[in-house]
Scaffold this active site. Structure first.
Site, PDB file in Angstrom:
ATOM      1  N   ASN A 209       0.723  -0.522  -0.140  1.00 25.45           N
ATOM      2  CA  ASN A 209       0.254  -0.221   0.153  1.00 25.45           C
ATOM      3  C   ASN A 209       0.746   1.264  -0.073  1.00 25.45           C
ATOM      4  O   ASN A 209       2.036   1.217  -0.041  1.00 25.45           O
ATOM      5  CB  ASN A 209      -1.166  -0.041   1.355  1.00 25.45           C
ATOM      6  CG  ASN A 209       0.109   0.094   2.579  1.00 25.45           C
ATOM      7  OD1 ASN A 209       1.170   0.395   3.406  1.00 25.45           O
ATOM      8  ND2 ASN A 209      -0.477  -0.972   3.118  1.00 25.45           N
ATOM      9  N   LYS A 287       9.376 -17.342 -10.697  1.00 28.77           N
ATOM     10  CA  LYS A 287       8.026 -16.084 -11.341  1.00 28.77           C
ATOM     11  C   LYS A 287       7.285 -16.539 -11.874  1.00 28.77           C
ATOM     12  O   LYS A 287       7.227 -17.116 -13.002  1.00 28.77           O
ATOM     13  CB  LYS A 287       9.149 -14.755 -11.687  1.00 28.77           C
ATOM     14  CG  LYS A 287       8.795 -14.075 -12.568  1.00 28.77           C
ATOM     15  CD  LYS A 287       9.620 -13.242 -13.160  1.00 28.77           C
ATOM     16  CE  LYS A 287       8.749 -11.924 -14.144  1.00 28.77           C
ATOM     17  NZ  LYS A 287       9.231 -11.386 -15.120  1.00 28.77           N
ATOM     18  N   PHE A 322      -4.324   3.209  14.646  1.00 26.42           N
ATOM     19  CA  PHE A 322      -4.859   4.394  13.933  1.00 26.42           C
ATOM     20  C   PHE A 322      -5.631   3.785  12.309  1.00 26.42           C
ATOM     21  O   PHE A 322      -5.674   2.898  12.541  1.00 26.42           O
ATOM     22  CB  PHE A 322      -3.258   4.639  12.761  1.00 26.42           C
ATOM     23  CG  PHE A 322      -2.228   5.653  13.589  1.00 26.42           C
ATOM     24  CD1 PHE A 322      -2.061   5.406  14.880  1.00 26.42           C
ATOM     25  CD2 PHE A 322      -2.126   7.066  13.929  1.00 26.42           C
ATOM     26  CE1 PHE A 322      -0.748   5.715  15.945  1.00 26.42           C
ATOM     27  CE2 PHE A 322      -1.108   7.783  14.648  1.00 26.42           C
ATOM     28  CZ  PHE A 322      -0.678   7.430  15.491  1.00 26.42           C
ATOM     29  N   LYS A 336     -13.999   0.643  15.411  1.00 29.38           N
ATOM     30  CA  LYS A 336     -12.334  -0.254  15.568  1.00 29.38           C
ATOM     31  C   LYS A 336     -11.785  -0.256  17.367  1.00 29.38           C
ATOM     32  O   LYS A 336     -11.894  -1.154  17.616  1.00 29.38           O
ATOM     33  CB  LYS A 336     -12.058   0.387  15.057  1.00 29.38           C
ATOM     34  CG  LYS A 336     -10.221  -0.074  14.834  1.00 29.38           C
ATOM     35  CD  LYS A 336      -9.657   1.127  13.769  1.00 29.38           C
ATOM     36  CE  LYS A 336      -7.717   0.140  14.055  1.00 29.38           C
ATOM     37  NZ  LYS A 336      -7.121   0.154  12.119  1.00 29.38           N
TER      38      LYS A 336
END
Ligand SMILES: Cc1cc2nc3c(=O)[nH]c(=O)nc-3n(C[C@H](O)[C@H](O)[C@H](O)COP(=O)(O)O)c2cc1C
Length: 395
Positions: A209, A287, A322, A336
């Site tokens: 991310n 791969k 967070f 949360k």
């Protein structure tokens, strides 16, 4: 912070001007003491202009023996929150280790009760010399702190250890030792997670991310400067902060293992990492070759690090999480908080690309009583300090 910066007779003395300028700009009060040899390498006028303070010391124009209404060495020794000698010669360390005081700087170094930080710089042969190493060991034993010299090409043409450490690393050590401490955090071991996790598909492809890890790194710095002992578990590529033990991790699984290992010894945790929620079901050893047409990827859940730490929480331990939210921020944060058993959630608004990278940012703290006044907008280093101060105030 009130910083007394000692500058001694090394070719690296010119670099102390940058250090004085950097710390003065940050709002610290910096007073310089030049030794007689130091004054041959850098003019007092440069240091006085950069710091806006009188330069003290031994060169003829400064005349350390001038009649003065205060006892200068005692006055300076008492004034300082921290004494840093940058660069430090073999000579000044040897004098201090042996209790000698034949000029202003060496006398202040004996008289002060403040922490002393040394950043030595010298030829490799001098640094390796048994007498120098014995002096360094003696000073360390007495609680003095060091920013070790780097390895590299020295001004004398030799290569090896002896080069003055990078100014930014020395500034980091000065902030860590000299910044004001927050009493509720002093001596506390705190786990900090930061950065992205990477979930590999094969040896070259990965799911990750946009987190950089800068919030985790700044939180660890802010905790360190406040007197806590942070332990950073870090994904991504950012450099670890000076003086913070850091475990580098790759995947969510890897991050969980590192956190669980540390958690029983910690007073609390700031979990700022952006942990992947899913990973590919299989990681190919080789791969994967491209195929014709559409392909699908089966994802499975990664372990929930916060929920696991929460389950393993002992009485007194605290957990601050967070959240990056793009809508109904407080509502999602409250869910949360309850679902994961957290003590606080700091909510990051990520609409329009906000919240990632190095731009100024705002955080809304949400606790059991509800949303608290927002922190920011501030650059991430100041925001991390605001978070730490806010949390220290609640402890
Ligand atoms: C050109 C030159 C460069 C020097 N560089 C260093 C150095 O990098 N480190 C060091 O320990 N001594 C160095 N010295 C030796 C010191 O300047 C000398 O030991 C001096 O007495 C140190 O005094 P002070 O510690 O009071 O500043 C250098 C000397 C000269 C002439």
């Amino acid at each position: 912070m009130k910083l007394l910066l000692g500058i001694t007779g090394s070719i690296a003395a010119y670099k102390s001007a940058d250090l004085a300028r950097l710390l003065t700009r940050e709002g610290h009060e910096v007073r310089c003491i030049l030794t007689e040899a130091g004054g041959r390498f850098i003019p007092a006028l440069t240091l006085a202009s950069l710091t806006g303070q009188t330069v003290h010391g031994a060169n003829p124009e400064l005349n350390e023996w001038r009649p003065s209404p205060v006892v200068e060495h005692i006055d300076l020794a008492r004034w300082a929150d921290l004494v840093a000698v940058v660069p430090a010669t073999a000579d000044i360390m040897g004098k201090t280790a042996h209790g000698l005081a034949d000029d202003l700087l060496s006398t202040v170094l004996l008289a002060t009760r403040a922490t002393i930080l040394w950043a030595p710089a010298m030829n490799t042969g001098m640094w390796d010399n048994a007498a120098v190493q014995a002096n360094v060991a003696c000073l360390r034993e007495r609680g003095h702190r060091f920013v070790e010299p780097d390895e590299g090409l020295l001004a004398c043409g030799e290569s090896g250890q002896g080069k003055l450490a990078e100014i930014e690393d020395i500034a980091e050590a000065i902030r860590a030792l000299g910044n004001p401490k927050l009493p509720t955090l002093v001596g506390r071991q705190v786990l900090v997670t930061g950065g992205p996790t990477r979930e590999d598909l094969d040896p070259v492809r990965t799911l990750t991310n946009r987190s950089t890890g800068s919030m985790g790194v700044h939180l660890a710095r802010a905790l360190r400067d406040a007197g806590a002992h942070p332990h950073l578990v870090l994904g991504g590529d950012l450099a670890a902060p000076w003086g913070v033990p850091t475990i580098r991790v790759h995947s969510a699984e890897h991050m969980l293992t590192a956190c669980r290992e540390l958690w029983p010894r910690m007073a609390g945790c700031f979990a700022a990492a952006a942990v992947a929620d899913q990973r590919p079901e299989h990681r190919a050893e080789q791969k994967v070759k491209k195929q014709e047409g559409a392909e699908s990827l089966l994802l499975v859940r990664t372990p929930d690090i916060l929920a696991t730490l929460s389950k393993e929480k002992k009485p007194g331990q605290w957990l601050v999480g967070f959240a990056a939210e793009s809508e109904r921020h407080t509502e999602h944060a409250m869910v949360k908080l309850e679902r994961k058993g957290l003590d606080a959630v700091l909510v990051n608004d990520i609409t329009g690309g906000k919240g990632f990278g190095f731009r100024p940012n705002t955080l809304v703290p949400v606790v059991a009583e509800g949303a608290q006044p927002e922190l920011g907008p501030l650059p991430k280093d100041d925001l991390a300090r605001a978070v730490v101060a806010w949390w220290a105030g609640r402890l």
